[in-house]
Design an enzyme around this catalytic site. Sequence first.
Site, short mmCIF file in Angstrom:
data_model
loop_
_atom_site.label_atom_id
_atom_site.label_comp_id
_atom_site.label_asym_id
_atom_site.label_seq_id
_atom_site.Cartn_x
_atom_site.Cartn_y
_atom_site.Cartn_z
N ASP A 89 -54.30 -34.62 48.46
CA ASP A 89 -54.76 -34.19 47.14
C ASP A 89 -56.27 -34.00 47.13
O ASP A 89 -57.02 -34.83 47.65
CB ASP A 89 -54.40 -35.22 46.08
CG ASP A 89 -52.91 -35.40 45.91
OD1 ASP A 89 -52.16 -34.44 46.21
OD2 ASP A 89 -52.48 -36.49 45.49
N ASP A 103 -51.09 -30.87 49.70
CA ASP A 103 -50.30 -31.33 48.56
C ASP A 103 -50.92 -30.77 47.28
O ASP A 103 -51.11 -29.57 47.16
CB ASP A 103 -50.21 -32.85 48.54
CG ASP A 103 -49.06 -33.34 47.66
OD1 ASP A 103 -48.32 -32.52 47.11
OD2 ASP A 103 -48.92 -34.57 47.51
N ASP A 127 -53.98 -34.26 40.65
CA ASP A 127 -52.80 -35.07 40.36
C ASP A 127 -53.15 -36.31 39.55
O ASP A 127 -54.18 -36.97 39.78
CB ASP A 127 -52.13 -35.52 41.66
CG ASP A 127 -51.29 -34.41 42.30
OD1 ASP A 127 -51.35 -33.27 41.80
OD2 ASP A 127 -50.59 -34.70 43.29
N ARG A 155 -46.61 -25.78 39.77
CA ARG A 155 -47.35 -26.92 39.23
C ARG A 155 -48.72 -26.50 38.70
O ARG A 155 -49.75 -26.92 39.20
CB ARG A 155 -47.50 -28.04 40.26
CG ARG A 155 -46.19 -28.58 40.79
CD ARG A 155 -46.38 -29.79 41.67
NE ARG A 155 -45.10 -30.27 42.19
CZ ARG A 155 -44.95 -31.34 42.97
NH1 ARG A 155 -46.02 -32.06 43.30
NH2 ARG A 155 -43.76 -31.70 43.39
#
Length: 327
Positions: A160, A189, A193, A242
Amino acid sequence: MRRTVTRRLLAAVATAAVGAAIITLPTPHASAAPGTATGYATRNGGTTGGAGGQTVRATTGTAIHAALCGRASSSTPIIIQVEGTINHGNTSKVSGKSCNTAAGLIELKQISNVTIVGVGSGATFDQLGIHIREARNIVIQNVTIRNVKKSGSPTSNGGDAISMERNVRNVWVDHVTLEASGGESQGYDGLFDMKDDTQYVTLSYSILRNSGRGGLIGSGESDLSNSYVTFHHNLYENIDSRAPLLRGGTAHLYNNHYVRLNESGINSRAGAQAKVENNYFKDSRDVLGTFYTSATGYWQVSGNTFDNVTWSSPSNENRPAGPNPQS
């Protein structure tokens, strides 16, 4: 089936920042003024970072950690001005009573009242992520974070660019560029987040691009403790999905520019409540809805522009908001 947003969402977003009808794209880092937090980051006491504290300069990740560890306490305000390239070669663990750092990433753990801001010719975190854990009142501005991997070499921060987890409160990320060079199969990834009880966060005037996953709120359908997140005046470009994924919680998304969302965009699921207004979607697919699950979410829409957007057919685990999105 399209879902209607509850009155609770309307009340919650009414006191957050309100978007205008004109999209303003993120400006280059060098021209970004420090400014003040906006959106949900202004709630819960506000987000000021290290305002009023000592200002130090850092050109390595180790120096960033040393600045955190050199404070009188873990809550002593500090502004860390960063310039140059921060990478694995210059980021090591530093120990002290006011910090809890680690090598191979920028660790903002069990601390508060910190600003990290790029200055001068700019700051780039190359293959090195920023991890915010058990922390509050954090500001990150004017930096680039690129190509953080969870597999391959080198790895950092679970792949991330910026991640927040476990009792995080009041984070403002502004005028940053978060980018990858592919998706999970290439070792990357998420770009942004939030999980395990993260609340009162704003992402503003930033660029997220070239990634399989833009970011998420909630690590799984049972992680519903994350909420109150504002996304405004951001550019999402060439993102597979996302943008973001919302599992529970309340989010306000306004005046963002989305181009080339390749598989899906704003994915509201597991009871999430998203107010989506005055955004511009271009050359994209399934930009809003509930996807990849039967656990539906909610959305309220107004003032959005859909330019060359395609929509898939509804199914039990695929509930797009379009082709004529309604609240």
